[in-house]
Design a protein around this motif. Structure first.
Motif, PDB file in Angstrom:
ATOM      1  N   PHE B  25       0.814  -1.205   0.000  1.00  0.00           N
ATOM      2  CA  PHE B  25       0.000   0.000   0.000  1.00  0.00           C
ATOM      3  C   PHE B  25       0.852   1.260   0.000  1.00  0.00           C
ATOM      4  CE2 PHE B  25      -3.277  -3.034   1.063  1.00  0.00           C
ATOM      5  CZ  PHE B  25      -4.305  -2.576   0.271  1.00  0.00           C
ATOM      6  N   THR B  26       2.047   1.175   0.617  1.00  0.00           N
ATOM      7  CA  THR B  26       2.944   2.329   0.532  1.00  0.00           C
ATOM      8  C   THR B  26       3.327   2.585  -0.916  1.00  0.00           C
ATOM      9  OG1 THR B  26       3.837   1.663   2.657  1.00  0.00           O
ATOM     10  CG2 THR B  26       5.026   3.356   1.467  1.00  0.00           C
ATOM     11  N   ALA B  27       3.637   1.491  -1.637  1.00  0.00           N
ATOM     12  CA  ALA B  27       4.014   1.656  -3.043  1.00  0.00           C
ATOM     13  C   ALA B  27       2.869   2.296  -3.819  1.00  0.00           C
ATOM     14  CB  ALA B  27       4.379   0.300  -3.650  1.00  0.00           C
ATOM     15  N   ILE B  28       1.645   1.833  -3.584  1.00  0.00           N
ATOM     16  CA  ILE B  28       0.506   2.400  -4.311  1.00  0.00           C
ATOM     17  C   ILE B  28       0.329   3.876  -3.962  1.00  0.00           C
ATOM     18  CG2 ILE B  28      -1.988   2.288  -4.614  1.00  0.00           C
ATOM     19  CD1 ILE B  28      -1.794  -0.701  -4.111  1.00  0.00           C
ATOM     20  N   PHE B  30       2.530   5.916  -2.967  1.00  0.00           N
ATOM     21  CA  PHE B  30       3.589   6.744  -3.550  1.00  0.00           C
ATOM     22  C   PHE B  30       3.325   6.992  -5.032  1.00  0.00           C
ATOM     23  CE2 PHE B  30       7.684   7.459  -5.557  1.00  0.00           C
ATOM     24  CZ  PHE B  30       8.031   8.610  -4.867  1.00  0.00           C
ATOM     25  N   VAL B  31       2.821   5.973  -5.709  1.00  0.00           N
ATOM     26  CA  VAL B  31       2.487   6.175  -7.124  1.00  0.00           C
ATOM     27  C   VAL B  31       1.410   7.247  -7.257  1.00  0.00           C
ATOM     28  CG1 VAL B  31       1.459   5.075  -9.147  1.00  0.00           C
ATOM     29  CG2 VAL B  31       3.181   3.879  -7.837  1.00  0.00           C
ATOM     30  N   VAL B  32       0.405   7.190  -6.355  1.00  0.00           N
ATOM     31  CA  VAL B  32      -0.653   8.209  -6.374  1.00  0.00           C
ATOM     32  C   VAL B  32      -0.054   9.594  -6.167  1.00  0.00           C
ATOM     33  CG1 VAL B  32      -2.618   9.106  -5.075  1.00  0.00           C
ATOM     34  CG2 VAL B  32      -2.506   6.696  -5.615  1.00  0.00           C
ATOM     35  N   PHE B  34       2.978  10.581  -6.654  1.00  0.00           N
ATOM     36  CA  PHE B  34       3.836  10.965  -7.773  1.00  0.00           C
ATOM     37  C   PHE B  34       3.000  11.444  -8.957  1.00  0.00           C
ATOM     38  CE2 PHE B  34       7.049  10.250 -11.065  1.00  0.00           C
ATOM     39  CZ  PHE B  34       8.114  10.847 -10.445  1.00  0.00           C
ATOM     40  N   VAL B  57      -7.752  11.106  -4.396  1.00  0.00           N
ATOM     41  CA  VAL B  57      -7.358  10.002  -5.284  1.00  0.00           C
ATOM     42  C   VAL B  57      -6.896   8.804  -4.462  1.00  0.00           C
ATOM     43  CG1 VAL B  57      -5.843   9.302  -7.156  1.00  0.00           C
ATOM     44  CG2 VAL B  57      -6.724  11.616  -7.094  1.00  0.00           C
ATOM     45  N   GLY B  58      -6.194   9.103  -3.352  1.00  0.00           N
ATOM     46  CA  GLY B  58      -5.628   8.010  -2.564  1.00  0.00           C
ATOM     47  C   GLY B  58      -6.608   7.394  -1.594  1.00  0.00           C
TER      48      GLY B  58
END
Lengths: 233, 204
Positions: B25-28, B30-32, B34, B57-58
């Motif tokens: 979920f951290t990766a997701i 961070f993508v959001v 970014f 969005v997140g």
């Protein structure tokens, strides 16, 4: 040519590059230091035979620098020029950290990374989660591309121009696949003995070689030069 | 015996599965972040808009994350990871205390509701959303020197004027409140989205 770097050296590189990137370069000498620091991971990428990405980063960075130095100045006004100034500034500012992070993520095997973190006595929670984050960025990209293809096939790639729909159509399937992959990942991790109470042994043997020492010294000197010439001269 | 006990009391200790969930979920998130931050390149006012955009969005991944939390520590670890990633990508370390603090407080609030109470989850998500303001810290704390740095670093004076017009000592309070409010609203939206999609599918 094959250079095997210790993951700890790579982490040290990230640390130095992100620190240097945060301080803005103002004089030609500082720019030189910064450019040299940026070139190192690019050279390392070439040594790892990742020519395409090395070339892409190199080209992007060079274009941003050339534009910044020769075509744009503080006085550039007008929408296109000020936008371009912003873009080039951001690229010149952040790309070094990006390149280094990309190099480290792409060339560090997860087992090497975990055994390095264990040697530095980082708590398991941080190590495992961070390893998952590192491993997961390419997965997210793959899944996202698959979703985009599927949407294209059904002709709904723009969600009817509705922003909320556009986000929803992408986010929900992405989360579905990420949750499933997460379950598989935990099963695999438990099989490999992660999270047990006993200290794990590792196949990856970490050795600090000549290349590591050269790089660590080089980056330390570069950081020292940067700080001294920026703040004390 | 102590080891065996540690393994059989899943209520207390975080296991590998939890760490992996946090990582994903951290990766997701961070993508959001970014993806939203990319909009900041279009116009500096959009940078201030991050405090609205990212929670909205997140919200779906965050609420899905909340359904997976059962033990104390997961939100805290996530905040530490976000702080590390922010540093690595060149955003600086000034925001790290805020990120970790908001993570710990959010974790405590969610814990007081037993990670099940929806009201506490909404509040917790609102508090956790405050980490977004860490993006602005270099701008606010070191306003003068940062401005000089940006102009020296070849940002245009126009970009800087806009940026500092939108983000300064006066507006940070507003931005913090915006983050909190939209964090709470995001929690409601995320809950609805999860009910619509994930509960039907039996994932949650």
């Amino acid at each position: 040519m094959n250079i095997r770097l210790d993951p700890r050296t790579k982490l040290y590189m990230i640390l130095i590059v992100s620190a240097v990137v945060m301080m803005s370069a103002t004089t030609p000498l500082l720019w030189a230091v910064r450019i040299i620091i940026t070139l190192v991971p690019i050279v390392l990428l070439i040594a790892e035979k990742r020519y395409a990405s090395a070339f892409r980063f190199f080209a992007l960075y060079t274009i941003a620098l050339i534009l910044t130095f020769f075509f744009l100045s503080d006085e550039s006004t007008g929408i296109i020029k000020s936008l371009l100034t912003g873009y080039c500034g951001i690229i010149a500012q952040f790309l070094p950290a990006m390149i280094t992070a990309w190099y480290v993520i792409r060339t560090t095997k997860i087992d090497e990374f975990i055994s390095a973190m264990q040697k530095m006595h980082i708590p398991d929670g941080i190590t495992i989660s961070l390893a998952v984050v590192m491993r997961f960025f390419p997965t997210i990209k793959e899944e996202y591309l698959a979703i985009r293809d599927a949407m294209k096939m059904r002709g709904i790639s723009l969600g009817g121009g509705n922003v909320i729909k556009m986000i929803e159509y992408r986010m929900i399937p992405l989360l579905f696949s990420c949750v499933n992959i997460g379950d598989e990942l935990s099963a695999a991790a438990i099989t490999k003995g992660l999270g047990g109470k006993i200290k794990r042994t590792s196949v990856a043997v970490l050795k600090t070689g000549a290349a590591d020492i050269v790089l660590i010294t080089g980056f330390t000197v570069a950081a020292a030069v940067f700080v001294i010439f920026k703040y004390f001269v | 015996m102590a080891n065996v006990k540690g393994n059989t009391s899943p209520k207390k200790n975080l296991g590998v599965k939890d760490f992996i969930t946090v990582g994903i979920f951290t990766a997701i998130m961070f993508v959001v972040e970014f993806a939203c931050a990319m909009l900041g390149y279009i116009h500096p006012v959009m940078v201030a808009g991050l405090s609205v955009l990212i929670p909205l969005v997140g919200c779906i991944p965050m609420m899905l994350f909340y359904t997976k939390i059962e033990k104390f520590g997961m939100i805290t670890i996530m905040s530490v990871l976000i702080a590390i990633i922010m540093f690595v990508t060149g955003m600086g370390y000034l925001g790290a205390p805020l990120i970790i603090l908001s993570g710990v407080i959010a974790d405590l609030i969610a814990k007081s509701g037993g990670y099940k109470s929806f009201k506490k989850t909404v509040l917790s998500n609102g508090i956790f959303s405050l980490w977004i303001c860490a993006n602005y810290f270099p701008v606010i704390i070191t306003a003068d020197s940062y401005r000089k740095d940006l102009i020296d670093g070849d940002y245009s004076a126009e970009y800087c004027d806009n940026l500092f017009g939108a983000i300064n000592y006066k507006t940070i309070a507003v931005l913090l409140i915006l983050c909190f409010v939209f964090g709470c609203i995001g929690a409601l939206i995320g809950k609805a989205a999860i009910k619509k999609h994930f509960e039907k599918a039996g994932i949650v």
